[in-house]
Scaffold this active site. Sequence first.
Site, PDB file in Angstrom:
ATOM      1  N   ASP A 243       5.713 -13.163  -3.819  1.00 30.62           N
ATOM      2  CA  ASP A 243       6.929 -13.032  -4.610  1.00 30.62           C
ATOM      3  C   ASP A 243       8.131 -12.999  -3.671  1.00 30.62           C
ATOM      4  O   ASP A 243       8.006 -12.635  -2.498  1.00 30.62           O
ATOM      5  CB  ASP A 243       6.923 -11.701  -5.386  1.00 30.62           C
ATOM      6  CG  ASP A 243       5.947 -11.705  -6.555  1.00 30.62           C
ATOM      7  OD1 ASP A 243       5.484 -12.798  -6.941  1.00 30.62           O
ATOM      8  OD2 ASP A 243       5.657 -10.614  -7.073  1.00 30.62           O
TER       9      ASP A 243
ATOM     10  N   TYR B   7     -16.776  13.578   3.222  1.00 31.76           N
ATOM     11  CA  TYR B   7     -17.710  14.457   2.507  1.00 31.76           C
ATOM     12  C   TYR B   7     -18.838  14.930   3.419  1.00 31.76           C
ATOM     13  O   TYR B   7     -19.271  16.078   3.353  1.00 31.76           O
ATOM     14  CB  TYR B   7     -18.311  13.742   1.292  1.00 31.76           C
ATOM     15  CG  TYR B   7     -17.428  13.767   0.063  1.00 31.76           C
ATOM     16  CD1 TYR B   7     -17.074  14.979  -0.535  1.00 31.76           C
ATOM     17  CD2 TYR B   7     -16.963  12.600  -0.510  1.00 31.76           C
ATOM     18  CE1 TYR B   7     -16.273  15.011  -1.667  1.00 31.76           C
ATOM     19  CE2 TYR B   7     -16.160  12.628  -1.647  1.00 31.76           C
ATOM     20  CZ  TYR B   7     -15.812  13.830  -2.219  1.00 31.76           C
ATOM     21  OH  TYR B   7     -15.020  13.876  -3.328  1.00 31.76           O
TER      22      TYR B   7
ATOM     23  N   GLU C  89      -0.490 -14.083  -2.380  1.00 25.13           N
ATOM     24  CA  GLU C  89      -0.466 -12.647  -2.687  1.00 25.13           C
ATOM     25  C   GLU C  89      -1.220 -12.357  -3.974  1.00 25.13           C
ATOM     26  O   GLU C  89      -2.010 -11.423  -4.038  1.00 25.13           O
ATOM     27  CB  GLU C  89       0.998 -12.193  -2.818  1.00 25.13           C
ATOM     28  CG  GLU C  89       1.166 -10.814  -3.448  1.00 25.13           C
ATOM     29  CD  GLU C  89       2.616 -10.490  -3.832  1.00 25.13           C
ATOM     30  OE1 GLU C  89       3.519 -11.281  -3.493  1.00 25.13           O
ATOM     31  OE2 GLU C  89       2.843  -9.451  -4.472  1.00 25.13           O
TER      32      GLU C  89
END
Lengths: 392, 392
Positions: free
Chosen positions: B262, B109, B210
């Site tokens: 996982d 910006y 995780e």
Amino acid sequence: MSEIEKKLMSSVDIRARQIAANKLRESFEKIIEAIMKGEEPVLVIPKRTLSNTIYDRERGLLLLGSGTFERSFLDVKEARKFMQTILMARIIYEALVNNEYPTIRDLYYRGKHSIRYRDHRNNIVEENTWDEQKESDAVLRDIEVYVNLLREEMLILSKEKGKVVGDMRIKSGDDIIDLSKMGHGAYAIESTPDLIEFIDVNAEFVLVVEKDAVFQQLHRAGFWKRYKAILVTSAGQPDRATRRFVRRLNEELKLPVYILTDADPYGWYIYSVFRIGSITLSYESERLATPSAKFLGVSMSDIFGDKTTGKKPYLTESERKNFIIKAKKTDIKRAQELLNYEWFKTEKWTREINMFLEKQSKLEIEALTGKGLYFLMDNYIPTKIETKDFIE
Amino acid sequence: MSEIEKKLMSSVDIRARQIAANKLRESFEKIIEAIMKGEEPVLVIPKRTLSNTIYDRERGLLLLGSGTFERSFLDVKEARKFMQTILMARIIYEALVNNEYPTIRDLYYRGKHSIRYRDHRNNIVEENTWDEQKESDAVLRDIEVYVNLLREEMLILSKEKGKVVGDMRIKSGDDIIDLSKMGHGAYAIESTPDLIEFIDVNAEFVLVVEKDAVFQQLHRAGFWKRYKAILVTSAGQPDRATRRFVRRLNEELKLPVYILTDADPYGWYIYSVFRIGSITLSYESERLATPSAKFLGVSMSDIFGDKTTGKKPYLTESERKNFIIKAKKTDIKRAQELLNYEWFKTEKWTREINMFLEKQSKLEIEALTGKGLYFLMDNYIPTKIETKDFIE
């Protein structure tokens, strides 16, 4: 409980799980009594339907009405749901007495199995207790309203994104934590904020920032020290624990709460979740919502000014040109939906949303930090609060 | 710096920004000198291309090679990029001396505006400095390798999800924080973990989880106390700060690092990001990667056992039936891609990934906490570590 487990766990948790286990047992004892007496076991559960949801204007809260429904074991249409409810209650109770901290995903896995039984033709058939988490989540909600305990009170944990810093001391577990001594980091709020004890606080208001990076910028620049604020971030859509924590800061410490988000329907919705919660989960609202939370900005009139009130914009013409983002179709649709919410039907919100629909423009909070962090910290935020230029 | 700003800011930050500002100024002084002498200004920047990326087998790191390229102001094809690089350097330098903490979105910006100039036909034309953040991000990366400073060293902040608890004391900013006194909450790691000072530590290993909810479960049950661990969560894909923090725990405190995800290609990829980082951002890898990080699980052989090694599975037949999720097409595709990564071309990883491709099944870590939190905490994790049943 084994001695080792006891030593590893906070005394606060040990007490909390005793209370929850007792309440859960008492609520389901009626069922056992009915079975023992040879009566049909029936659960009478508060209705969580929209028609049983009341918007209490006075308190600014969504509340459950007095409607209930019956879930009977001997009704063929209800038997499966009855089984699921009892199964879920058992899993939660076992987790409580076994010192576990399940998540809702765990509860789903724990209950998931096949039941084998003989049907009326004497054939062996198999049926799954549940197939998807939305089934186990639904019965968990039934239990929450039936027992009148939120999941957190039953030591059910969930992922948690909320962070806080500020001049206050809290007790969490067996530790006293000074939230003004977190260095450049922050305190990550626990999943069960009702177990937090507020020790002492030296602050005048709470500023909740949607974006984690903006929270960090304000923290590093010393915003909360300079303006006597408790600084919180929800890191996007607020989770239950952040909402409950903010509510407690407001209710118990009498601190006004200001919410700072992007200027777009997504930001307004974040405000709405803090302020009132979700229509479909009204039973949470009574505990999690902060009805007096104020939308500090960024508002459309901050960007464009407002001729009707004579308000000047915070952005120059050329800044607007560089910073504004064109609204997407989904933004427009979302804005139109928000106009239907009871708590958005105020004069200020209607003007805000209509200005958005007219300009079809949105703005990120980073556009203001792009203009300068000290502009945001020492000009925009204090001016908005001082001049009461917020929306309720 | 105003006295108020100085009082609000940590002394650590004040020092850090002086160092960065000096280094940045020195690196660009050559350009000013060239211009003053009437010579063509040219930036010589290390190449960030794949062809200049080397996988250092010995150190297990991705490194930038010695290749460089020239970015000259007077080359028509390069002039725009040259302008963007100088513009970005100026914005960062100004932020440093003005005590700002920009994000990469802020930098975008701040630099975004139109340049008006007369073209060779004497017409006034307008050109944007940049239109999208990917343009400003690219020149920021050029500056990182050109000046040899990571963005964090230039006090550029980003959102940060990592949390930590454990028996250690750190100094962050001007505060000393006891990470064993976080109650039920946790310490949210700062954006600039190189500024953290390790005071003392009483731990034998680092466990990175995780999932945030699993982190909270293990924390509440006292895992880190019982097993002398530093417990970290990345809450999904790890961000830069969490990666750097874990690397420092490993490198400076000599603590082995175990990663628990996982059992699916997404989990392996999380491991891969901790272990090596991203191929396209190899210059970060040297600082952010933990080449000795071990994949603790959940592995395919934990689910199914392994006949070739005689390993027994951690799940029973009926648990497998209830817990396993069928792999999606995208999982299969992702797994096949991973087989091409240099660091997945080991015997163990090949077996792991091939077993996944054969079984087409994945498993969430919640399936193990579904089996029981104490199964995960007191059986699965310690057994895996003790028997060295992990993948490197």
